[in-house]
Motif scaffolding. Sequence first.
Motif, PDB file in Angstrom:
ATOM      1  N   ALA A   1      37.908  37.567  36.444  1.00 58.81           N
ATOM      2  CA  ALA A   1      38.307  37.312  37.762  1.00 58.81           C
ATOM      3  C   ALA A   1      39.144  38.698  38.409  1.00 58.81           C
ATOM      4  CB  ALA A   1      39.558  36.130  37.875  1.00 58.81           C
ATOM      5  N   PHE A   2      38.772  38.868  39.727  1.00 59.23           N
ATOM      6  CA  PHE A   2      39.541  40.136  40.268  1.00 59.23           C
ATOM      7  C   PHE A   2      39.372  39.904  41.674  1.00 59.23           C
ATOM      8  CE2 PHE A   2      34.662  40.516  39.908  1.00 59.23           C
ATOM      9  CZ  PHE A   2      34.521  40.950  41.430  1.00 59.23           C
TER      10      PHE A   2
ATOM     11  N   SER B   1      42.179  38.442  35.781  1.00 57.08           N
ATOM     12  CA  SER B   1      41.583  37.961  34.542  1.00 57.08           C
ATOM     13  C   SER B   1      42.823  37.507  33.720  1.00 57.08           C
ATOM     14  CB  SER B   1      40.934  39.092  33.923  1.00 57.08           C
ATOM     15  OG  SER B   1      41.608  39.914  33.215  1.00 57.08           O
ATOM     16  N   ASP B   2      44.053  38.046  33.697  1.00 56.64           N
ATOM     17  CA  ASP B   2      44.695  37.736  32.813  1.00 56.64           C
ATOM     18  C   ASP B   2      44.594  38.031  31.545  1.00 56.64           C
ATOM     19  OD1 ASP B   2      47.520  36.791  31.687  1.00 56.64           O
ATOM     20  OD2 ASP B   2      46.991  34.520  32.350  1.00 56.64           O
ATOM     21  N   ALA B   3      43.812  39.016  31.217  1.00 54.97           N
ATOM     22  CA  ALA B   3      42.972  39.663  30.218  1.00 54.97           C
ATOM     23  C   ALA B   3      44.098  39.926  29.090  1.00 54.97           C
ATOM     24  CB  ALA B   3      42.072  40.626  30.291  1.00 54.97           C
ATOM     25  N   HIS B   4      43.838  39.624  27.865  1.00 60.84           N
ATOM     26  CA  HIS B   4      44.328  40.268  26.641  1.00 60.84           C
ATOM     27  C   HIS B   4      43.295  41.031  25.814  1.00 60.84           C
ATOM     28  CE1 HIS B   4      48.742  38.459  26.769  1.00 60.84           C
ATOM     29  NE2 HIS B   4      47.953  37.956  27.590  1.00 60.84           N
TER      30      HIS B   4
ATOM     31  N   VAL C   1      37.577  37.004  43.626  1.00 62.40           N
ATOM     32  CA  VAL C   1      36.386  36.789  43.140  1.00 62.40           C
ATOM     33  C   VAL C   1      36.405  36.176  41.688  1.00 62.40           C
ATOM     34  CG1 VAL C   1      34.202  37.857  42.656  1.00 62.40           C
ATOM     35  CG2 VAL C   1      35.530  38.358  44.573  1.00 62.40           C
ATOM     36  N   VAL C   2      35.498  35.309  41.360  1.00 60.49           N
ATOM     37  CA  VAL C   2      35.296  34.921  40.023  1.00 60.49           C
ATOM     38  C   VAL C   2      34.076  35.067  39.484  1.00 60.49           C
ATOM     39  CG1 VAL C   2      35.543  32.713  38.492  1.00 60.49           C
ATOM     40  CG2 VAL C   2      37.251  33.236  40.301  1.00 60.49           C
ATOM     41  N   LYS C   3      33.700  35.620  38.118  1.00 61.67           N
ATOM     42  CA  LYS C   3      32.203  35.858  37.729  1.00 61.67           C
ATOM     43  C   LYS C   3      32.681  35.091  36.159  1.00 61.67           C
ATOM     44  CE  LYS C   3      30.841  39.987  39.994  1.00 61.67           C
ATOM     45  NZ  LYS C   3      30.190  41.229  39.934  1.00 61.67           N
TER      46      LYS C   3
ATOM     47  N   GLU D   1      47.757  33.676  42.990  1.00 60.47           N
ATOM     48  CA  GLU D   1      46.829  34.125  42.094  1.00 60.47           C
ATOM     49  C   GLU D   1      45.782  32.824  41.707  1.00 60.47           C
ATOM     50  OE1 GLU D   1      46.716  36.666  38.232  1.00 60.47           O
ATOM     51  OE2 GLU D   1      47.446  34.641  38.010  1.00 60.47           O
ATOM     52  N   ILE D   2      44.532  33.225  41.758  1.00 59.78           N
ATOM     53  CA  ILE D   2      43.622  32.441  41.103  1.00 59.78           C
ATOM     54  C   ILE D   2      43.463  33.058  39.542  1.00 59.78           C
ATOM     55  CG2 ILE D   2      41.030  32.247  40.731  1.00 59.78           C
ATOM     56  CD1 ILE D   2      41.111  31.263  43.650  1.00 59.78           C
TER      57      ILE D   2
END
Length: 238
Positions: free
Chosen positions: A166-167, A155-158, A192-194, A128-129
Motif C-alpha cells: 500500500a502506498f 504498507s506498515d511493513a516490517h 493505492v493498494v496492490k 491512513e489505509i
Amino acid sequence: MYEVDLHTHTRFFHGFPGRPTPYDPVGARLHALVARRRGLDGVATTNHDYCWYDETVDVTPIPGIEVSTTRGHVLIVGPDPPVATAQGQLTPEETVALAHERDCVAIMAHPYRNGTLPGSNADFDAVEINGKHLENHDDVRALAAQRDLPMVAGSDAHYPVEVGRAFTRLYADELTPESVVEAVRESRVEPVVKETALDRVTRPLYAAIHRWKGYMPPRELEEDPRVDVETAEAKRER
C-alpha cells in the motif's frame, strides 16, 4: 507525480514494551531496495516513538515517526519530526500540535486497530489505509469523508517483502519531505493498494494476532465507523 510508502518500520519486531523501536540500518536498506524494484520513489521510515533515517538509500527517504499516543498510533511525517516520544504519554491533540509545530503532518494510522483514534477530536491532516487491514477500507473511507480529510496509504511493513503493498501517490513537482507535507495538506494525494497472493494469505493471520493481543476495535465500531469509540466501549461494559 510520485509514489511513496508512508508507513514502514526498519525492524522485524517492535521494541520492548515501554521503549521506542530502535533504528536498523540493514532493514532500512533492504526496504529501499525492494521499494526501488517495485517502482516506488520514496519511503517514510516511521519506527515506533523513535525517528532516524538514512539519506544514502536508493529511494528518497522521508523522515517520520509513529507516535504511541494515549488513544492509538499517529504518524508524524515531514522535514522535522521529533527524535523520540514517550509511549502512551501524548494525547492525539498534543501529538497533532507537535507535528504542526515542526512543519509536519499528522496522520491517523490504522484507525481501527490498537486504539480509539476515530473518537478523538484531534485535527488530523489525513487518514491512513493500512496495508495490513484492507478489510477496513470501507470504514476508513467513511471516516475520511465524515472528517473531510484526504486518505493516504502505507504498507506498515516490517519485512522487506511487505514494502509497497500500500502506498500513496503524491501530486507534486518534486519529492521532498516538504512537498509531501504540502501534498497531504492540499489533498493532492491518492491511496493505492496492490494486493498480492502473499497478502491474501497473511492478512487473516495479522487479524488473528491483533485480535489475540486485544488491538482490534469494539464490534459496534466495526459495524458503523461513525460510532464514537467511547460510547461503544461504554455500551460493552454495561
